[in-house]
Design a protein around this motif. Structure first.
Motif, PDB file in Angstrom:
ATOM      1  N   ARG A 206       0.830  -1.201   0.000  1.00 54.39           N
ATOM      2  CA  ARG A 206       0.000   0.000   0.000  1.00 54.39           C
ATOM      3  C   ARG A 206       0.871   1.261   0.000  1.00 54.39           C
ATOM      4  O   ARG A 206       0.612   2.213  -0.743  1.00 54.39           O
ATOM      5  N   GLU A 210       1.109   3.977  -3.137  1.00 55.05           N
ATOM      6  CA  GLU A 210       0.810   5.406  -2.950  1.00 55.05           C
ATOM      7  C   GLU A 210       1.940   6.270  -3.497  1.00 55.05           C
ATOM      8  O   GLU A 210       1.699   7.287  -4.168  1.00 55.05           O
ATOM      9  N   THR A 215      -3.608   4.328  -6.678  1.00 60.30           N
ATOM     10  CA  THR A 215      -4.570   4.550  -5.603  1.00 60.30           C
ATOM     11  C   THR A 215      -5.946   4.084  -6.061  1.00 60.30           C
ATOM     12  O   THR A 215      -6.146   3.724  -7.224  1.00 60.30           O
ATOM     13  N   HIS A 265     -10.107  -1.930  -1.554  1.00 58.20           N
ATOM     14  CA  HIS A 265      -9.570  -0.914  -0.648  1.00 58.20           C
ATOM     15  C   HIS A 265     -10.431  -0.721   0.603  1.00 58.20           C
ATOM     16  O   HIS A 265      -9.947  -0.201   1.616  1.00 58.20           O
ATOM     17  N   THR A 270      -4.878  -3.610  -1.667  1.00 60.76           N
ATOM     18  CA  THR A 270      -4.747  -2.781  -2.868  1.00 60.76           C
ATOM     19  C   THR A 270      -4.462  -3.652  -4.085  1.00 60.76           C
ATOM     20  O   THR A 270      -3.304  -3.820  -4.492  1.00 60.76           O
TER      21      THR A 270
END
Length: 391
Positions: A206, A210, A215, A265, A270
């Motif tokens: 994750r 990012e 995302t 999410h 993710t």
């Protein structure tokens, strides 16, 4: 999709899917699973002989091989046996393709089983290059990169090992003028002791996503995260991946079925439920590891294996439908069980739900303990999209 079975050996179940459409590029998915008890070395000999016979019958050779995955009952003790066969060597020059090896015990009498992917273009041969644990395949203008068994054991935690694996991945992508965000379309994460180490993978992935701009508002990557171990017991995270060079606008689509499955999410992970890769004459739909989950992210049919299997198949149907496909276009599936005692009903359900589809059934606990079964797959669907690249 054409499904083919061979009976070269009473010791091996051989299943093949074949797809050919207008471009002239043929795709084959082959699975080999021993049916009778024997030592791992003897079973590998059976598989090797059956594999050679199947390739000869299909008119294929090692030049068409792109990826092989061996699922093993005791990889630490079987690694040397695998290295003794060219087709299972980790040396891509010997194997002729990328080779993945994972400790995920096959169900039944098998100690080792095999999934193999071949593609061949008639007329003008496709370019193929071999590298360290990787193979690139260029059937037309796009390069396809398959890479197996990225790992790092310098750190102890799954969190830090995940960071190291992604660093390795970034370097390999950069060497091919690719990036994580723009080019990687499928990953497989194998986690030793998934109940204890999955959180480290999830947290690290994750954070990395990012930083790379992946995302919930952009996209993630189709993926499987499942129990699995490697040849080195210190390895907690193992990665295989597939990337595509220079995707055209709209060529890669991220598939969801929100009335059946929640976005990932909402419970802190993710990955995409599925991804479709569009070509002029076909669509590849890559189905991530899928379990018995509802649109709120909750487990459906807790404690009920057959109920969970049915819901998993329903969720796969929903994803395939959203991609413009169906079960009839499935090229291969792998089913993962938490409890090996569920293998008999699992075999019956696979045969009834996915008849003819090359399949493997292994013991590999899913990332959430309450899930008793998970299924992943790939579908190849005929299409007529002249504005998309050829495959």
């Amino acid at each position: 999709m054409e499904y083919i079975t061979f009976d070269f050996s009473s010791n091996i179940r051989i299943s093949v899917s074949k797809f050919k459409n207008k471009s002239g590029t043929e795709e084959y998915h082959l699975t080999f699973q021993p049916l009778n008890y024997a030592s791992a070395g003897r079973q590998l000999s059976w598989i090797h002989a059956a594999y050679k016979d199947a390739l000869r019958e299909l008119g294929l050779d090692n030049q068409s091989a792109l990826f092989r995955r061996f699922l093993c009952s005791d990889l630490v003790n079987q690694a040397d046996l695998l290295e003794g066969f060219d087709f299972s060597s980790s040396d891509t020059a010997r194997a002729g393709c990328a080779v993945s090896k994972v400790c995920q015990p096959p169900c039944g009498e098998a100690k080792v089983c095999l999934w193999a992917y071949h593609a061949v273009k008639h007329g003008s041969p496709a370019a193929k290059q071999l590298g360290s644990s990787c193979v690139s395949f260029t059937p037309d203008k796009q390069k396809h990169l398959f890479c197996a068994s990225l790992s790092s054991t310098e750190a102890e935690s799954s969190y830090l090992q995940t960071y190291a694996v992604f660093d390795d991945l970034a370097g390999r992508l950069e060497a091919n003028s690719m990036t994580l965000k723009d080019n990687v379309v499928r990953t497989w994460f194998y986690v030793q002791n998934v109940d204890g180490n999955y959180k480290g993978l999830v947290d690290a992935r994750r954070e990395i996503f990012e930083k790379e701009g992946l995302t919930k508002d952009t996209h993630f990557i189709a993926s499987t995260g499942i129990e699995g171990a490697w040849t080195d017991p210190a390895c907690k995270v193992l990665l295989d991946y597939y990337a595509i060079d220079k995707p055209a606008e709209g060529q890669v689509q991220y598939i969801s079925a929100p009335e059946h499955l929640s976005p990932t999410h909402i419970y802190g992970v993710t990955f995409e439920r599925a991804a479709s890769i569009n070509y002029a004459d076909r669509i590849h739909t890559l189905i991530s590891g899928t379990a018995s989950i509802d649109k709120e992210g909750e487990i459906v049919h807790p404690g009920d294996f057959e109920g969970q299997f049915d819901r998993t198949a329903e969720n796969i149907d929903a994803l395939l439908k959203a991609a413009g496909s169906s079960r009839q276009n499935l090229a291969a599936i792998t089913a993962y069980l938490r409890d090996p005692s569920d293998s008999v009903p699992a075999e019956r359900l696979i045969e009834s739900c996915f008849p003819g589809v090359p399949s493997l059934l292994v013991v590999a606990p899913v990332c959430r303990p309450g899930w008793l079964v998970e299924i992943e797959g790939v579908a190849v669907t005929p299409a007529d999209q002249p504005d998309m690249p050829d495959f």
